[in-house]
Design a protein around this motif. Structure first.
Motif, PDB file in Angstrom:
ATOM      1  N   LYS A  51     -35.475 -17.410 -32.316  1.00 16.93           N
ATOM      2  CA  LYS A  51     -34.111 -17.199 -31.812  1.00 16.93           C
ATOM      3  C   LYS A  51     -33.075 -17.633 -32.840  1.00 16.93           C
ATOM      4  CE  LYS A  51     -34.173 -17.167 -26.817  1.00 16.93           C
ATOM      5  NZ  LYS A  51     -34.855 -18.055 -25.899  1.00 16.93           N
ATOM      6  N   ILE A 384     -25.039 -28.712 -28.888  1.00 17.84           N
ATOM      7  CA  ILE A 384     -26.062 -27.758 -28.446  1.00 17.84           C
ATOM      8  C   ILE A 384     -25.848 -27.417 -26.974  1.00 17.84           C
ATOM      9  CG2 ILE A 384     -28.535 -27.540 -27.963  1.00 17.84           C
ATOM     10  CD1 ILE A 384     -28.946 -29.245 -30.527  1.00 17.84           C
ATOM     11  N   ALA A 388     -24.938 -23.801 -25.591  1.00 15.04           N
ATOM     12  CA  ALA A 388     -25.905 -23.169 -24.688  1.00 15.04           C
ATOM     13  C   ALA A 388     -25.193 -22.648 -23.448  1.00 15.04           C
ATOM     14  CB  ALA A 388     -26.986 -24.168 -24.297  1.00 15.04           C
ATOM     15  N   VAL A 396     -26.272 -17.890 -28.648  1.00 15.52           N
ATOM     16  CA  VAL A 396     -27.691 -18.209 -28.440  1.00 15.52           C
ATOM     17  C   VAL A 396     -28.336 -18.513 -29.787  1.00 15.52           C
ATOM     18  CG1 VAL A 396     -29.899 -17.280 -27.705  1.00 15.52           C
ATOM     19  CG2 VAL A 396     -27.855 -16.828 -26.363  1.00 15.52           C
ATOM     20  N   THR A 399     -27.019 -21.788 -31.139  1.00 20.36           N
ATOM     21  CA  THR A 399     -27.612 -22.922 -30.446  1.00 20.36           C
ATOM     22  C   THR A 399     -28.998 -23.208 -30.994  1.00 20.36           C
ATOM     23  OG1 THR A 399     -26.495 -22.047 -28.512  1.00 20.36           O
ATOM     24  CG2 THR A 399     -27.978 -23.861 -28.159  1.00 20.36           C
ATOM     25  N   SER A 400     -29.798 -22.146 -31.130  1.00 21.74           N
ATOM     26  CA  SER A 400     -31.158 -22.347 -31.628  1.00 21.74           C
ATOM     27  C   SER A 400     -31.136 -22.911 -33.045  1.00 21.74           C
ATOM     28  CB  SER A 400     -31.927 -21.031 -31.620  1.00 21.74           C
ATOM     29  OG  SER A 400     -31.868 -20.462 -30.354  1.00 21.74           O
ATOM     30  N   ILE A 403     -30.354 -26.481 -32.881  1.00 20.41           N
ATOM     31  CA  ILE A 403     -31.553 -27.213 -32.446  1.00 20.41           C
ATOM     32  C   ILE A 403     -32.494 -27.423 -33.621  1.00 20.41           C
ATOM     33  CG2 ILE A 403     -33.660 -26.983 -31.081  1.00 20.41           C
ATOM     34  CD1 ILE A 403     -31.999 -25.755 -28.886  1.00 20.41           C
TER      35      ILE A 403
END
Lengths: 428, 462
Positions: A51, A384, A388, A396, A399-400, A403
């Motif tokens: 992602k 994050i 999200a 998206v 965010t990934s 992370i």
């Protein structure tokens, strides 16, 4: 008699098959359990990586812009208010109209306007301020595309067609045209690593959150490490066996298992409401995380002190050291590697923590990079969480990617802890 | 004087005190024939002077920093003319912030009451005076302390004992931080909860079955009567925790047994750290995974077999929470299983039991107290887990046991009620603290039982 024995042996033999089957089944369950755990790790990581890996690259569009003083409405670059009000997005718009004269209807123009990120006007302003001679001249630049175009362009090569969700016919034709002339391209996403939060996905970056996390962790470490080590020394070396000491021990063990969100409530009621510490600043985040990580640090520090053999203490006492000198000169230096390992693990825990920080206002939308521990900030895990929650599809990916950055930091810290333990740990 | 400058000067004084006092002890030692004729090492004489220099002055500074604003604000408000005297607390705060903004210049003086402008000038004057007095006080105290310590140095002075007593006091107070933290938690949730229970009866909170925590701004608003029956939250929390346990307990336990009893050394050496990665992943990552991957997957899978699965189902949050707890259970179980002595295994195998029979009938019962304790701790973690449910579970307080529907939990409600600005006099905000109190009490009881079970029922083999 003999028949009896035979009967029993047959019975056992008959049962044996069943028992072996049960044995195999049990073993199989065990393998399945381990496999499930490993599968969870694999799925989690591949999901995040597939992602997020796209976010490190960003669609850029090459465009010739003309810094037309009339469009900009700037006559004198030294006048700051003129520069601040300058119509830089108009310049970009004009560049797009000039590049695609075939799209001249109002509708088409509106679609064209949405191709380039609305934040790029500021980019042009900064360029012009830096280099005033550009006024009235033209320049060819790579500009960040809008997030919808970015999503569309990235899914372009996929089988089954591109994701056209929010991209119009006109825009698709424009992308096609740009593609043929090589004026649209994926390049390294520098915004992601250098900017703060933004409502525009293509302009949003993690640097603000990383800096906020850094300040918060520095405060957490500066408070929790000395306090934790001092508490561990007291409990291991000096505490008399009495009720008060027992109470402290019970409290430490309990605090280690209290849900983290409760520490957020404590921070909200005591620090913010009672002591009136401002919200959203790394100082208060650090205070709350200190209280949260303290049990971890105390427990690991105590284990490290316990691992120092009594013979060292006895030898020091034997040559006339006072109990305090024994601790400060001998026990503490020998236990330090273990304590540092504990501190790093505690910091990793603090770095990944979100829930208590939501309570103390670190969820605010903060665009600026925090300048110090007392300026409003957010931290990486909260960033994050915020992303999200954002509806834009491009978030998206962001965010990934955030992370992935967070996990990279955590892996780095934990590997350092393991390395430190292996390197410095002494066996007695 | 600015606090930072004050601290810098103070630090210089402390260092100077150390060297001066140490030097004086050395000078005193010389005619006696070296430092072995002193009671303590010169280092301790120096440190003693530093402490005398630093501690009282810093105490004064801290007390001032805590009490200066309320004191000055009180003086300023007292000097206002009677007509302007605030009548309520909120009015007082408003007036104070106006005066403060005037003082910093962020509010123009044109369109406010001239009395307030006078007050702001008074505020600035008072602040300046206070800071001057305190600077003088702090530096004077530091000078006095350092000089006194320097003066009292003698070869017979028990400097080491004095310094060590202070150090021990510092260590002790650091150890007490744990107690104060617990106390702080208790006080903060208890006081706000008591205020909440003044507005909402305890019985309604504990046994009411309807939860909709909005309070009215106007009396005639639709849905103005907030309902604070927390049963749906308790049920939702239990449901999600139960699903998590259904995943985590068998998987965690079986993988611990397999890795401890069956697995090859090499498999164990690789599989165990990989499983433990799951414990290090931040909960917000699990939340993202649950909300964006697992929940849509379950919804599509449900649609495929004709079930309607909510996109914020309890199942998705529970499953992912279970995965999070696997390493917690497996590492605790691993500890207790490997602690069972080898002689028990050997005895059982020698009697003809198969490996799995040994595990099920000998090792498992021997390790049971530890396993039960670990599971209870895991339950308390599941109940208190926040981010996964905030991101993947819903806000609708449905009273249902159907894992395919949306439920909400205690922690989700605490977060929703407290994120953003809030006023501390509405039951809506205070409800979060009541929920926090419930959470704290329940997890405390679970932890207590877990530790008790482990302690009481642990078999002693050695």
């Amino acid at each position: 008699m003999i028949e009896d024995h035979q009967k029993k042996a047959e019975q056992v033999a008959r049962g044996l098959k069943r028992r072996y089957r049960a044995e195999k089944r049990f073993r199989f369950y065990g393998i399945m359990a381990v496999a499930f755990g490993l599968l969870a790790v694999a799925v989690l990581f591949t999901d995040i990586i597939t992602k997020g890996s796209g976010a490190f690259r960003q669609t850029y569009i090459q465009l010739t812009v003309h810094y037309d003083p009339e469009v900009l409405d700037i006559t004198d670059l030294r006048d700051e208010s003129q520069v601040a009000l300058g119509n830089f997005s108009g310049v970009i718009r004009q560049g797009l109209y000039d590049r695609f004269p075939q799209f001249s209807s109002r509708n088409d123009k509106r679609e064209l306007n949405k191709m380039i990120s609305s934040g790029e006007g500021f980019e042009l302003r900064d360029r012009l301020v830096e280099n005033p001679s550009l006024l009235g001249r033209s320049e060819t630049l790579w500009l960040v595309a809008d997030d919808d175009i970015d999503t569309y362009f990235k899914s372009y090569g996929d089988s089954g067609g591109a994701f056209t969700g929010r991209v119009s016919e006109t825009q698709r034709a424009v992308v096609e045209g740009l593609k043929q002339s090589g004026d649209i391209r994926l390049k390294l996403n520098t915004n992601f690593f250098t900017k703060g939060d933004s409502r525009e996905p293509e302009q949003a970056g993690i640097w603000g959150a990383v800096v906020g996390s850094f300040f918060t962790l520095v405060i957490t470490l500066a408070l929790s490490f000395p306090i934790g080590v001092a508490a561990a020394i007291y409990l291991e070396e000096f505490a008399p066996r009495n009720r008060w000491t027992d109470l402290i021990e019970v409290n430490i063990n309990n605090l280690a298992a209290v849900p983290s969100i409760i520490f957020g409530l404590l921070g909200l009621a005591i620090f913010i409401n009672f002591f009136e510490v401002p919200r959203s600043i790394p100082v208060i985040g650090g205070l709350v995380l200190t209280l949260m990580t303290l049990p971890t640090i105390i427990i690991t520090s105590r284990a490290a002190i316990k691992a120092v053999p009594p013979s060292i203490r006895e030898a020091a006492i034997g040559i006339g050291a006072s109990p305090m000198q024994v601790v400060m000169h001998h026990v503490l230096p020998l236990a330090m590697p273990g304590m540092l390992t504990g501190a790093i693990i505690g910091m990793a825990q603090a770095l990944g923590e979100t829930a208590p920080l939501l309570m103390i206002g670190m969820v605010a939308f903060i665009v600026d990079i925090p300048s110090g521990p007392a300026s409003p900030a957010t931290v990486l895990p909260v960033q994050i969480f915020l992303w999200a929650d954002s509806p834009e599809r491009a978030f998206v990916e962001k965010t990934s990617a955030a992370i992935m950055v967070l996990l990279a930091f955590l892996i780095l810290m934990n590997t350092t802890a393991i390395w430190l333990r292996k390197r410095l740990e002494r066996r007695w | 004087m600015h606090t930072a400058n004050l601290l810098l000067i103070l630090m210089a004084m402390v260092v100077a005190a150390y060297y001066l006092a140490r030097g004086r002890s050395l000078v005193m030692a010389k005619p006696l024939g070296g430092i072995r004729h002193l009671h303590s090492l010169p280092f301790y004489y120096g440190l003693r002077a530093s402490l005398w220099c630093a501690v009282p002055s810093l105490l004064l500074l801290v007390i001032w920093l805590i009490f200066d604003e309320p004191l000055i604000a009180g003086l300023v408000l007292g000097s206002l003319p009677d007509a302007l005297q605030p009548t309520s607390v909120s009015e007082e705060n408003l007036m104070l912030s106006t005066v403060r903004n005037l003082a910093t210049g962020s509010l123009a003086a044109d369109n406010v009451d001239s009395a307030l402008v006078v007050a702001s000038e008074r505020l600035i004057a008072l602040r300046e005076m206070g800071s001057r007095i305190v600077s003088a006080g702090v530096l004077g105290l530091a000078l006095l302390g350092g000089f006194g310590a320097w003066l009292t140095i003698s070869p017979l002075l028990r400097a080491r004992q004095q310094v060590e007593r202070v150090f021990k006091g510092v260590l002790f107070s650091c150890a007490c931080v744990a107690i104060f933290t617990t106390l702080g938690i208790l006080l903060s949730v208890l006081f706000e909860s008591l205020r909440f229970f003044e507005a909402v009866p305890v019985t309604e909170f504990l046994f009411g079955t309807s939860w909709s925590p909005q309070t009215a701004i106007r009396a005639d608003q639709v849905g103005s009567s907030g309902a604070f029956g927390a049963v749906p939250l308790f049920v939702g929390t239990m449901l999600i925790s139960f699903i998590a346990m259904v995943v985590a307990v068998p998987v965690g336990l079986m993988s611990a047994i397999y890795l401890a009893e069956y697995a090859h050394g090499k498999v164990r050496a690789y599989a165990k750290p990989v499983l433990e990665i799951l414990a290090g992943v931040p909960t917000v990552v699990y939340g993202f995974f649950a909300a964006l991957t697992v929940a849509p997957f379950l919804r599509d899978a449900g649609a495929g077999v004709g079930l309607s699965v909510s996109s914020e189902s309890a199942l998705a949050a529970g499953l992912v929470m279970g995965v999070m707890i696997i390493p917690f259970i497996s590492s605790l179980a691993d500890d207790v299983i490997t602690a069972v002595p080898q002689s028990l295994r050997d005895g059982s195998l020698a009697l003809g039991a198969t490996h799995s029979e040994t595990i099920k009938k000998v090792i498992f019962p021997a390790a049971l107290p530890g396993i039960v304790g670990g599971v209870l701790l895991a339950v308390s973690r599941a109940i208190g887990e926040t981010m996964i449910v905030v991101m993947a579970a819903g806000l609708a307080a449905n009273l249902t046991l159907n894992p395919l529907e949306t439920v909400t939990t205690i922690t989700v409600q605490i977060v929703t009620l407290l994120v953003g600005d809030q006023e501390f006099d509405s039951p809506k905000t205070l409800a979060a603290f009541a929920l926090g109190l419930m959470l704290f009490v329940v997890t405390l009881i679970l932890n207590f039982i877990a530790l008790h079970v482990v302690k009481k029922y642990r078999e002693q083999y050695d």
